[in-house]
Design a protein around this motif. Structure first.
Motif, PDB file in Angstrom:
ATOM      1  N   ILE A  27     131.277  89.831 102.682  1.00 26.45           N
ATOM      2  CA  ILE A  27     132.050  90.372 103.798  1.00 26.45           C
ATOM      3  C   ILE A  27     133.217  91.180 103.257  1.00 26.45           C
ATOM      4  O   ILE A  27     133.958  90.707 102.400  1.00 26.45           O
ATOM      5  CB  ILE A  27     132.613  89.230 104.670  1.00 26.45           C
ATOM      6  N   THR A  28     133.352  92.396 103.747  1.00 21.54           N
ATOM      7  CA  THR A  28     134.472  93.222 103.273  1.00 21.54           C
ATOM      8  C   THR A  28     135.476  93.401 104.400  1.00 21.54           C
ATOM      9  O   THR A  28     135.184  93.133 105.566  1.00 21.54           O
ATOM     10  CB  THR A  28     133.985  94.600 102.802  1.00 21.54           C
ATOM     11  N   ASN A  29     136.652  93.867 104.003  1.00 29.62           N
ATOM     12  CA  ASN A  29     137.741  93.990 104.972  1.00 29.62           C
ATOM     13  C   ASN A  29     137.376  94.935 106.115  1.00 29.62           C
ATOM     14  O   ASN A  29     137.644  94.662 107.287  1.00 29.62           O
ATOM     15  CB  ASN A  29     139.004  94.506 104.283  1.00 29.62           C
ATOM     16  N   ASN A  30     136.759  96.034 105.747  1.00 31.46           N
ATOM     17  CA  ASN A  30     136.412  96.987 106.797  1.00 31.46           C
ATOM     18  C   ASN A  30     135.373  96.425 107.753  1.00 31.46           C
ATOM     19  O   ASN A  30     135.369  96.773 108.932  1.00 31.46           O
ATOM     20  CB  ASN A  30     135.909  98.287 106.196  1.00 31.46           C
ATOM     21  N   MET A  31     134.479  95.565 107.258  1.00 29.87           N
ATOM     22  CA  MET A  31     133.516  94.929 108.154  1.00 29.87           C
ATOM     23  C   MET A  31     134.246  94.118 109.204  1.00 29.87           C
ATOM     24  O   MET A  31     133.919  94.158 110.393  1.00 29.87           O
ATOM     25  CB  MET A  31     132.576  94.015 107.382  1.00 29.87           C
ATOM     26  N   SER A  71     145.302  89.055 102.813  1.00 30.44           N
ATOM     27  CA  SER A  71     144.308  89.261 101.776  1.00 30.44           C
ATOM     28  C   SER A  71     144.943  88.712 100.502  1.00 30.44           C
ATOM     29  O   SER A  71     146.074  88.236 100.533  1.00 30.44           O
ATOM     30  CB  SER A  71     143.940  90.734 101.637  1.00 30.44           C
ATOM     31  N   LEU A  72     144.222  88.827  99.446  1.00 29.47           N
ATOM     32  CA  LEU A  72     144.721  88.283  98.187  1.00 29.47           C
ATOM     33  C   LEU A  72     146.059  88.912  97.823  1.00 29.47           C
ATOM     34  O   LEU A  72     146.906  88.301  97.181  1.00 29.47           O
ATOM     35  CB  LEU A  72     143.663  88.536  97.112  1.00 29.47           C
ATOM     36  N   VAL A  73     146.260  90.171  98.293  1.00 32.03           N
ATOM     37  CA  VAL A  73     147.512  90.884  97.989  1.00 32.03           C
ATOM     38  C   VAL A  73     148.712  90.035  98.375  1.00 32.03           C
ATOM     39  O   VAL A  73     149.721  89.994  97.672  1.00 32.03           O
ATOM     40  CB  VAL A  73     147.552  92.221  98.765  1.00 32.03           C
ATOM     41  N   LEU A  80     149.532  87.375  95.686  1.00 32.48           N
ATOM     42  CA  LEU A  80     149.796  87.730  94.294  1.00 32.48           C
ATOM     43  C   LEU A  80     151.277  88.024  94.161  1.00 32.48           C
ATOM     44  O   LEU A  80     151.816  88.855  94.879  1.00 32.48           O
ATOM     45  CB  LEU A  80     148.976  88.954  93.894  1.00 32.48           C
TER      46      LEU A  80
END
Lengths: 541, 302
Positions: free
Chosen positions: B3-7, B296-298, B301
């Motif tokens: 699954i990607t963010n844009n999905m 998101s992971l951002v 971090l």
């Protein structure tokens, strides 16, 4: 066994390079996360060629190398998407245009055809109860004008729509040509890049994106063909796009489509000079789907009549409305109607058979006034005689009435000049001269409203009801098709996204991974530096 | 499945769009009060709606026709009543004049009254309804009788005016002058009306002082009165039918408007519930979307 003093630096540097390459790739992916058509790229990393140790101690690792960058893409899904997108395009257009067409009829509502026709018959009924009232006669005229104007306006809107659609078709053909041009240019660039053995990922993405767009417009097939071998032994691959078997893009060559104005109308109801789409080289083009097919079906569809598309589009509804006004006017004016449903037209009393309000008892011939005629070329209502003259044959000719009324269209339908000028006298309610209270002629006309043999579909309201529900069913069907196609293409696109889309989490994880790899490689350099420091400076004499 | 963010974003947008579409539908229903706004929403409902509208419009028109017919026939009926009254008085006077004890003076008084009754009768024969002569058959623009009681036009019993009061259902609303004033026989212009002829004869007999002749007229008077009664009972029967038709049309009107409403009007309570439901779903999907999209992971971090 000895080896180069600085060999460790070489390995660490390669590590730095690899990590950097990885970071660049992460960077590229993140930047393009929202680029349409972009597919995420991956680097392939391998251990670099090891050194063979002469003393039999095996191979000495030399670090890592990046051997390539690939895009992650499932070509099967692309083909699948394109084969569905063409139907998405087609039904999207049909859905949108059929909705517009439904709005033109403005039904069901209190101001559509039904309201207009009911209003007209209501005043006729009032006239029947009070045939000598001048105010009711004036009202009948006004309501009759409303009926005529309703058809004029709907027919005009259909014409405007046909004209609009025709212009859109022209624009879409230009779109297709322009897309083909761009694809051919990209083909050339990709070919040039890849001849050296690279993969032109981003250019391929762009090309796929353009092909996707093209696939919505018209039925296409896109594939790579092998056309021989390159000097280095690899396949010489060229990219082709075909429409119904003929290539629109063949590697760097483009065959353009062109719009040619028709000399002869396809349908009687069409406006003049509609565009035919052909190959610029003169070949005929078969359009099977895509937005273009949607527009063409709506513009030309006349239920397969005269070779028109098998679809109920603008000409079909124009034809049906023309048929309505012809039969309606003929029945109303002449009283020619199949009254008993035996398939043979009968002639009962119509408006021409009535006498004027101010007629005197010694008149022997009916007034012969036609209630409905048509607008002449200057937009003025014709009088009965001019309208009858349009038949071009004698009243004794068996086709006299048919020829007279075949001039009539929904666009030109009108009340006659006589009714317009003097409704007080010229609405003929009586079948005997000089009897103002006699409504027998009007009753004969009124009775036809409920004659179910007036049309094949029944009475006048039934006929229009059939038109509107036919359109409703078609529009509903288009909507269902569209919904299905949206779901299908969305689902395929989801799967494509799943394969090709950029995931921020993933990229961040890679970022961290490569960052750590980079740090570690840097640390190696530092370590070697310290070792050499001891070697060079610490072991001093 | 990867699954990607844009999905996620696309999915969320698609779903929000679907929600909004459904909300739009219910809002439209509430704003217009109609189940459908285009035939394609439900072609069956649409075509039924068209049919019912025509039916309702026709019923309304037939109701107006019945009202018109009723007014016309009420005038006719009232006039017939007055004509009957006049004839009663004529008969009374005729009987009275036959009395041997009458002096010539008495007879002259009777004659004078009889004269007035004759004028009254001619006046009644030329009764109008909304400017139309009700006994003149199709020639509603012309009076029926002249001052002598002669017909001013050819008149025939076949000049029946019919009003449409239902599909294929019509009713004769007029009484022709020939039927009423000429004992049911067609007459030509200039011909003397039978009824008025009776009156004229009585007056002439009275003028001559001939009681016997007046007495002999009684049979004709009775004859004429019977004719009036016959016409009157016909009118009564037709008015009866009109009344029944009016009732039936009233019922039909209610039935058809109810049907129309059932067919195309929205159930407000249901539509509101649906709208509220959709609103809740919309809110839920918005807040769920907001949660899914943001982190998101951002974010983690440092």
């Amino acid at each position: 066994m000895s080896r180069s003093t600085f060999f460790g630096f070489d390995i660490a540097t390669r590590g730095l390079y690899t990590a950097q390459r990885g970071l660049t790739n992460v960077n590229h992916n993140i930047d393009n996360i929202n680029t349409p058509g972009y597919s995420r790229q991956k680097i392939t990393q391998t251990a670099s060629r090891p050194l063979l140790m002469a003393d039999g101690t095996g191979m000495l690792g030399t670090g890592s190398d990046v051997t390539g960058v690939y895009r992650t893409r499932d070509l099967y899904l692309d083909a699948k998407y394109r084969s569905e997108a063409q139907y998405l395009g087609e039904w999207d257009i049909k859905d949108r245009l059929l909705e517009q067409m439904q709005v033109m009829y403005n039904e069901p509502s209190d101001s559509g055809f039904n309201a207009v026709l009911n209003g007209f018959y209501d005043t006729l009924q009032q006239l029947a109860t009070d045939p000598s009232s001048l105010s009711v006669r004036a009202a009948v005229k006004e309501k009759a004008i409303m009926v005529a104007k309703y058809f004029n306006s709907v027919a005009a809107h259909f014409e405007y729509l046909q004209n609009d659609v025709n212009n859109i078709i022209y624009a879409k053909v230009q779109d297709i040509n322009s897309l083909a041009d761009q694809i051919a240019k990209l083909n050339k660039q990709i070919y040039n890049y890849e001849i050296t053995g690279n993969t032109a990922n981003d250019l391929r993405d762009q090309r796929d994106y353009l092909v996707d767009k093209l696939s919505r417009l018209i039925n296409i097939q896109a594939y790579e063909v092998v056309s021989g071998k390159l000097p280095d032994g690899r396949d010489d691959v060229r990219f082709c796009v075909t429409i119904s078997g003929k290539a629109i893009v063949d590697h760097t060559q483009v065959s353009y489509l062109t719009c040619v104005q028709r000399e002869e109308k396809l349908n009687f109801e069409d406006i003049n000079y509609l565009y035919d789409i052909k190959w610029a080289d003169g070949n005929t083009l078969t359009i099977k789907s895509g937005e273009l097919k949607g527009y063409l079906d709506i513009r030309d569809g006349n239920d397969e009549l005269n070779g028109s598309p098998n679809f109920r589009g603008i000409p079909f509804y124009q034809r049906r409305m023309n048929e309505f006004v012809r039969v309606f006017a003929m029945t109303f004016n002449e009283g020619i109607i199949d009254i008993d449903g035996d398939g043979v037209l009968d002639n009962v009393n119509g408006h021409v058979d009535g006498y004027r309000l101010n007629s005197t008892g010694d008149e022997t011939e009916p007034a012969g006034i036609r209630f409905f005629t048509m607008l002449d070329e200057y937009g003025n209502p014709m009088d009965s005689a001019a309208f009858a003259a349009g038949a071009g044959v004698d009243p004794t000719d068996p086709d006299y009435y048919e020829r007279m009324y075949s001039q009539l269209t929904a666009r030109t339908f009108s009340i006659s000049k006589e009714i317009l000028d003097d409704p007080s006298n010229n609405i003929c309610t009586t079948d005997t001269p000089g009897q103002v209270g006699n409504i027998e002629n009007l009753r004969s006309i009124l009775s036809m409203r409920h004659n179910t043999y007036m049309f094949m579909e029944g009475g006048p309201e039934d006929y229009i009801k059939t038109i509107i529900s036919t359109m409703g069913v078609d529009a509903q069907q288009a909507k269902t098709h569209l919904d299905n196609q949206v779901i299908m293409t969305n689902q395929i696109d989801m799967r494509r996204q799943s394969v090709s889309g950029v995931s921020i989490d993933e990229e961040m994880a890679n970022l961290v991974r490569y960052q750590h790899a980079y740090n570690a490689a840097a640390k190696m350099i530092q370590t070697y530096s310290e070792i050499l420091d001891i070697l060079v400076n610490g072991l001093g004499l | 499945m990867r699954i990607t963010n844009n999905m996620l974003i696309n999915n969320m947008l698609n779903n929000l769009n679907n929600n909004l579409n459904r909300m739009n539908k219910y809002q439209n229903q509430l704003a217009t009060g109609k189940k459908i706004s285009l035939p394609s929403d439900d072609p069956i409902v649409a075509s039924r709606a068209l049919k019912l509208r025509t039916d309702v419009a026709e019923i309304q028109q037939y109701k107006r026709n019945v009202d018109d017919a009723t007014s016309w026939m009420e005038i006719t009926e009232k006039t017939l009543g007055q004509i009957g009254d006049v004839m009663h008085r004529v008969r009374e006077l005729a009987v009275q004049s036959g009395n041997e004890t009458n002096t010539p003076d008495d007879l002259d008084k009777i004659r004078q009254e009889m004269e007035q009754l004759r004028i009254q009768m001619i006046h009644l024969a030329n009764t109008t309804y909304a400017g139309r002569y009700i006994f003149s058959g199709y020639k509603t623009d012309k009076p029926l009788l002249d001052e002598n009681g002669a017909f001013l036009m050819d008149i025939s019993n076949s000049e029946q005016i019919h009003f449409e009061i239902g599909i294929g259902d019509d009713i004769n609303i007029n009484v022709t002058g020939s039927d009423l004033f000429n004992n049911g026989t067609d007459a030509a212009a200039g011909e003397m009306s039978g009824l008025l002829d009776t009156l004229n004869n009585i007056i002439a007999a009275l003028e001559a002082g001939d009681n016997g002749a007046v007495g002999n007229m009684l049979d004709r008077i009775d004859n004429d009165m019977n004719n009036i009664l016959r016409v009157r009972s016909g009118v009564g029967a037709r008015m009866n039918r009109l009344e029944l038709t009016a009732n039936r049309l009233e019922d039909d009107f209610i039935n058809f408007t109810t049907l129309m409403s059932k067919n195309e009007d929205v159930d407000i309570a249901e539509a509101i519930m649906n709208l509220m439901n959709e609103e809740n779903v919309y809110r839920a999907s918005l807040s769920a979307g907001a949660r899914v999209i943001q982190p998101s992971l951002v974010d983690f971090l440092k």
